[in-house]
Motif scaffolding. Structure first.
Motif, PDB file in Angstrom:
ATOM      1  N   PRO A  11       0.831  -1.213   0.000  1.00 50.95           N
ATOM      2  CA  PRO A  11       0.000   0.000   0.000  1.00 50.95           C
ATOM      3  C   PRO A  11       0.859   1.254   0.000  1.00 50.95           C
ATOM      4  O   PRO A  11       1.999   1.249   0.487  1.00 50.95           O
ATOM      5  CB  PRO A  11      -0.808  -0.122   1.302  1.00 50.95           C
ATOM      6  CG  PRO A  11       0.035  -0.993   2.179  1.00 50.95           C
ATOM      7  CD  PRO A  11       0.717  -1.967   1.258  1.00 50.95           C
ATOM      8  N   VAL A  12       0.331   2.317  -0.558  1.00 51.48           N
ATOM      9  CA  VAL A  12       1.044   3.591  -0.583  1.00 51.48           C
ATOM     10  C   VAL A  12       1.079   4.159   0.831  1.00 51.48           C
ATOM     11  O   VAL A  12       0.054   4.216   1.520  1.00 51.48           O
ATOM     12  CB  VAL A  12       0.342   4.594  -1.527  1.00 51.48           C
ATOM     13  CG1 VAL A  12       1.032   5.953  -1.481  1.00 51.48           C
ATOM     14  CG2 VAL A  12       0.346   4.055  -2.951  1.00 51.48           C
ATOM     15  N   LEU A  13       2.260   4.556   1.271  1.00 50.19           N
ATOM     16  CA  LEU A  13       2.411   5.126   2.612  1.00 50.19           C
ATOM     17  C   LEU A  13       1.708   6.479   2.670  1.00 50.19           C
ATOM     18  O   LEU A  13       1.961   7.361   1.846  1.00 50.19           O
ATOM     19  CB  LEU A  13       3.901   5.288   2.950  1.00 50.19           C
ATOM     20  CG  LEU A  13       4.237   5.829   4.337  1.00 50.19           C
ATOM     21  CD1 LEU A  13       3.775   4.870   5.420  1.00 50.19           C
ATOM     22  CD2 LEU A  13       5.741   6.091   4.464  1.00 50.19           C
ATOM     23  N   LYS A  14       0.830   6.637   3.629  1.00 48.15           N
ATOM     24  CA  LYS A  14       0.058   7.872   3.762  1.00 48.15           C
ATOM     25  C   LYS A  14       0.503   8.725   4.942  1.00 48.15           C
ATOM     26  O   LYS A  14       0.476   9.959   4.875  1.00 48.15           O
ATOM     27  CB  LYS A  14      -1.430   7.533   3.938  1.00 48.15           C
ATOM     28  CG  LYS A  14      -2.048   6.789   2.770  1.00 48.15           C
ATOM     29  CD  LYS A  14      -2.160   7.660   1.531  1.00 48.15           C
ATOM     30  CE  LYS A  14      -2.921   6.946   0.421  1.00 48.15           C
ATOM     31  NZ  LYS A  14      -3.020   7.778  -0.801  1.00 48.15           N
ATOM     32  N   GLU A  15       0.934   8.077   6.022  1.00 52.01           N
ATOM     33  CA  GLU A  15       1.290   8.787   7.245  1.00 52.01           C
ATOM     34  C   GLU A  15       2.784   9.048   7.313  1.00 52.01           C
ATOM     35  O   GLU A  15       3.598   8.160   7.032  1.00 52.01           O
ATOM     36  CB  GLU A  15       0.852   7.960   8.462  1.00 52.01           C
ATOM     37  CG  GLU A  15       1.139   8.617   9.802  1.00 52.01           C
ATOM     38  CD  GLU A  15       0.737   7.726  10.959  1.00 52.01           C
ATOM     39  OE1 GLU A  15       1.061   8.067  12.119  1.00 52.01           O
ATOM     40  OE2 GLU A  15       0.107   6.666  10.710  1.00 52.01           O
ATOM     41  N   SER A  16       3.152  10.271   7.669  1.00 56.04           N
ATOM     42  CA  SER A  16       4.568  10.627   7.755  1.00 56.04           C
ATOM     43  C   SER A  16       5.262   9.849   8.862  1.00 56.04           C
ATOM     44  O   SER A  16       4.809   9.820  10.005  1.00 56.04           O
ATOM     45  CB  SER A  16       4.722  12.130   8.017  1.00 56.04           C
ATOM     46  OG  SER A  16       6.093  12.469   8.158  1.00 56.04           O
TER      47      SER A  16
ATOM     48  N   THR B 230       6.696   9.419   2.552  1.00 59.22           N
ATOM     49  CA  THR B 230       5.486   9.248   1.762  1.00 59.22           C
ATOM     50  C   THR B 230       5.765   9.801   0.370  1.00 59.22           C
ATOM     51  O   THR B 230       6.714  10.576   0.180  1.00 59.22           O
ATOM     52  CB  THR B 230       4.304  10.007   2.381  1.00 59.22           C
ATOM     53  OG1 THR B 230       4.570  11.421   2.289  1.00 59.22           O
ATOM     54  CG2 THR B 230       4.097   9.625   3.839  1.00 59.22           C
TER      55      THR B 230
ATOM     56  N   LYS C  65       8.413   2.418  -3.948  1.00 63.59           N
ATOM     57  CA  LYS C  65       7.159   2.237  -3.196  1.00 63.59           C
ATOM     58  C   LYS C  65       7.274   1.124  -2.165  1.00 63.59           C
ATOM     59  O   LYS C  65       6.664   1.199  -1.086  1.00 63.59           O
ATOM     60  CB  LYS C  65       6.025   1.934  -4.173  1.00 63.59           C
ATOM     61  CG  LYS C  65       4.658   1.698  -3.540  1.00 63.59           C
ATOM     62  CD  LYS C  65       3.586   1.682  -4.624  1.00 63.59           C
ATOM     63  CE  LYS C  65       2.241   1.204  -4.099  1.00 63.59           C
ATOM     64  NZ  LYS C  65       2.115  -0.262  -4.153  1.00 63.59           N
TER      65      LYS C  65
ATOM     66  N   GLU D  52       4.152  12.099  -1.128  1.00 68.35           N
ATOM     67  CA  GLU D  52       4.023  13.552  -1.042  1.00 68.35           C
ATOM     68  C   GLU D  52       5.294  14.178  -0.469  1.00 68.35           C
ATOM     69  O   GLU D  52       5.746  15.234  -0.925  1.00 68.35           O
ATOM     70  CB  GLU D  52       2.818  13.918  -0.163  1.00 68.35           C
ATOM     71  CG  GLU D  52       1.460  13.596  -0.781  1.00 68.35           C
ATOM     72  CD  GLU D  52       1.098  12.118  -0.692  1.00 68.35           C
ATOM     73  OE1 GLU D  52       1.824  11.366   0.024  1.00 68.35           O
ATOM     74  OE2 GLU D  52       0.125  11.707  -1.334  1.00 68.35           O
ATOM     75  N   GLU D  53       5.889  13.525   0.526  1.00 70.54           N
ATOM     76  CA  GLU D  53       7.126  14.031   1.107  1.00 70.54           C
ATOM     77  C   GLU D  53       8.279  13.930   0.108  1.00 70.54           C
ATOM     78  O   GLU D  53       9.156  14.793   0.069  1.00 70.54           O
ATOM     79  CB  GLU D  53       7.455  13.259   2.385  1.00 70.54           C
ATOM     80  CG  GLU D  53       6.515  13.589   3.545  1.00 70.54           C
ATOM     81  CD  GLU D  53       6.744  12.697   4.751  1.00 70.54           C
ATOM     82  OE1 GLU D  53       6.444  13.141   5.883  1.00 70.54           O
ATOM     83  OE2 GLU D  53       7.205  11.551   4.564  1.00 70.54           O
TER      84      GLU D  53
ATOM     85  N   GLN E 275       9.840   2.537   0.400  1.00 63.53           N
ATOM     86  CA  GLN E 275       9.338   3.853   0.826  1.00 63.53           C
ATOM     87  C   GLN E 275      10.473   4.864   1.027  1.00 63.53           C
ATOM     88  O   GLN E 275      10.465   5.668   1.959  1.00 63.53           O
ATOM     89  CB  GLN E 275       8.493   3.707   2.096  1.00 63.53           C
ATOM     90  CG  GLN E 275       7.307   2.776   1.895  1.00 63.53           C
ATOM     91  CD  GLN E 275       6.611   2.372   3.178  1.00 63.53           C
ATOM     92  OE1 GLN E 275       7.192   2.450   4.263  1.00 63.53           O
ATOM     93  NE2 GLN E 275       5.364   1.935   3.079  1.00 63.53           N
TER      94      GLN E 275
ATOM     95  N   PHE F   7       0.488   7.483  -7.750  1.00 61.42           N
ATOM     96  CA  PHE F   7       0.658   8.155  -6.463  1.00 61.42           C
ATOM     97  C   PHE F   7       1.636   9.326  -6.533  1.00 61.42           C
ATOM     98  O   PHE F   7       1.904   9.972  -5.528  1.00 61.42           O
ATOM     99  CB  PHE F   7       1.111   7.156  -5.394  1.00 61.42           C
ATOM    100  CG  PHE F   7       2.295   6.317  -5.792  1.00 61.42           C
ATOM    101  CD1 PHE F   7       3.591   6.786  -5.644  1.00 61.42           C
ATOM    102  CD2 PHE F   7       2.100   5.057  -6.326  1.00 61.42           C
ATOM    103  CE1 PHE F   7       4.677   6.020  -6.008  1.00 61.42           C
ATOM    104  CE2 PHE F   7       3.181   4.267  -6.698  1.00 61.42           C
ATOM    105  CZ  PHE F   7       4.478   4.757  -6.537  1.00 61.42           C
TER     106      PHE F   7
END
Length: 302
Positions: free
Chosen positions: A23-28, A37, A197, A39-40, A200, A69
């Motif tokens: 799964p894509v890491l969502k939480e920093s 993540t 991914k 986004e980061e 991470q 993502f």
């Protein structure tokens, strides 16, 4: 070599399958575990491009390789035509060039608490041609153990010795007073930073060219990697966004090493933000590719 390549290919295929189910890491969690993540990763990439305009964002080679993502126009980072004037064999150890520094001396110079026990060896202290080779020495800590798994690089000395802040302008600069016959013709490299991914973390890919801009073979490319990492920490795997295979610095220990570096900085009162992650990442990867002059961040104070 062929057997190792076969093992690398099997690992690459296995990880590619595993990544699809990760799964894509969502939480920093970058402070807790050293991971990012997506986004980061984009935030850190934007900061790298801002500070080092030689880096830029790139798109996937075709729509089928777009990673959902990540933004379509920010699939990976790239810098081109990075010089490589020397082969790693030219940075071999020479006892006459070394200077032993105590941990207290190193700590005093770099602003970190020293330790009276032990010391640090600057193997090229008196060599103005190459400057300090501490990155190469630290890279040798990343040897493989008996079962083929990589050992984590002991990075305590990296921060203590100031290995992340290199003020030496002579480092990796080819000497101009040598006869032409003694100077290797410069190679160049294109470097790519992708987001892995599964692990991470950022992953570095490289493609090299000779002086006539002809692609280097895998064997030629290994000449520019630390001997302890060629075909071990460095493997040839499928690029995440392009339809080709490239040498890559395997990311299985990246999170662990980044976490230790972040902790060392925090202990010294220099807590880093996630936007500075790739600046730090590029500095520790220098241990693996010490002669490729990609680290334009040396003048940036973290």
């Amino acid at each position: 070599m062929d057997l190792q390549n076969l093992v690398n290919n099997v690992k690459s295929v296995s990880l590619s399958v595993a990544e699809k189910f990760t799964p894509v890491l969502k939480e920093s969690k970058f402070r807790e575990t050293g991971v990012l993540t997506p986004e980061e990763f984009v935030t850190a990439g934007d900061n790298l491009v801002h500070h080092c305009p030689t880096w830029s964002w790139a798109r996937a080679s075709d729509p089928s390789r777009v990673r959902s993502f990540l933004p379509e126009n920010k699939q990976y980072l790239i810098t081109r035509n990075v010089p490589c004037h020397k082969r790693c064999r030219q940075m071999e150890y020479d006892q006459s060039q070394e200077k032993i520094l105590t941990s207290m001396e190193v700590g005093a110079e770099e602003g970190f608490a020293g330790d009276e026990d032990g010391g640090w060896v600057d193997t090229h202290h008196y060599n103005q041609e190459t400057g300090s080779s501490q990155a190469l020495e630290l890279g040798q800590e990343m040897n493989e153990d008996d079962d083929g798994e990589e050992e984590a690089l002991d990075l305590d000395d990296l921060v203590e010795s100031g290995g992340l802040e290199d003020p030496d302008p002579n480092r990796f600069v080819a000497a101009s007073n040598k006869p032409t016959s003694e100077v290797e013709r410069p190679r160049t490299y294109d470097l790519h930073i992708c987001y892995d991914k599964y692990y991470q973390v950022p992953r570095l890919y490289l493609v090299g060219y000779d002086e006539n801009r002809r692609p280097l073979s895998v064997e030629q490319t290994y000449e520019d990697f630390s001997a302890d990492h060629a075909n071990k920490t460095i493997t040839v795997e499928s690029h995440t966004s392009l339809d080709c295979d490239m040498p890559t610095v395997h990311p299985c220990k990246h999170a662990e090493m980044m976490k230790r570096l972040l902790d060392q900085y925090a202990e010294s009162g220099k807590e880093l933000g996630v936007h500075e992650y790739l600046l730090l990442f590029l500095k520790f990867v220098q241990a693996v590719i010490p002669t490729i002059e990609y680290d334009y961040t040396r003048a940036i104070q973290l």
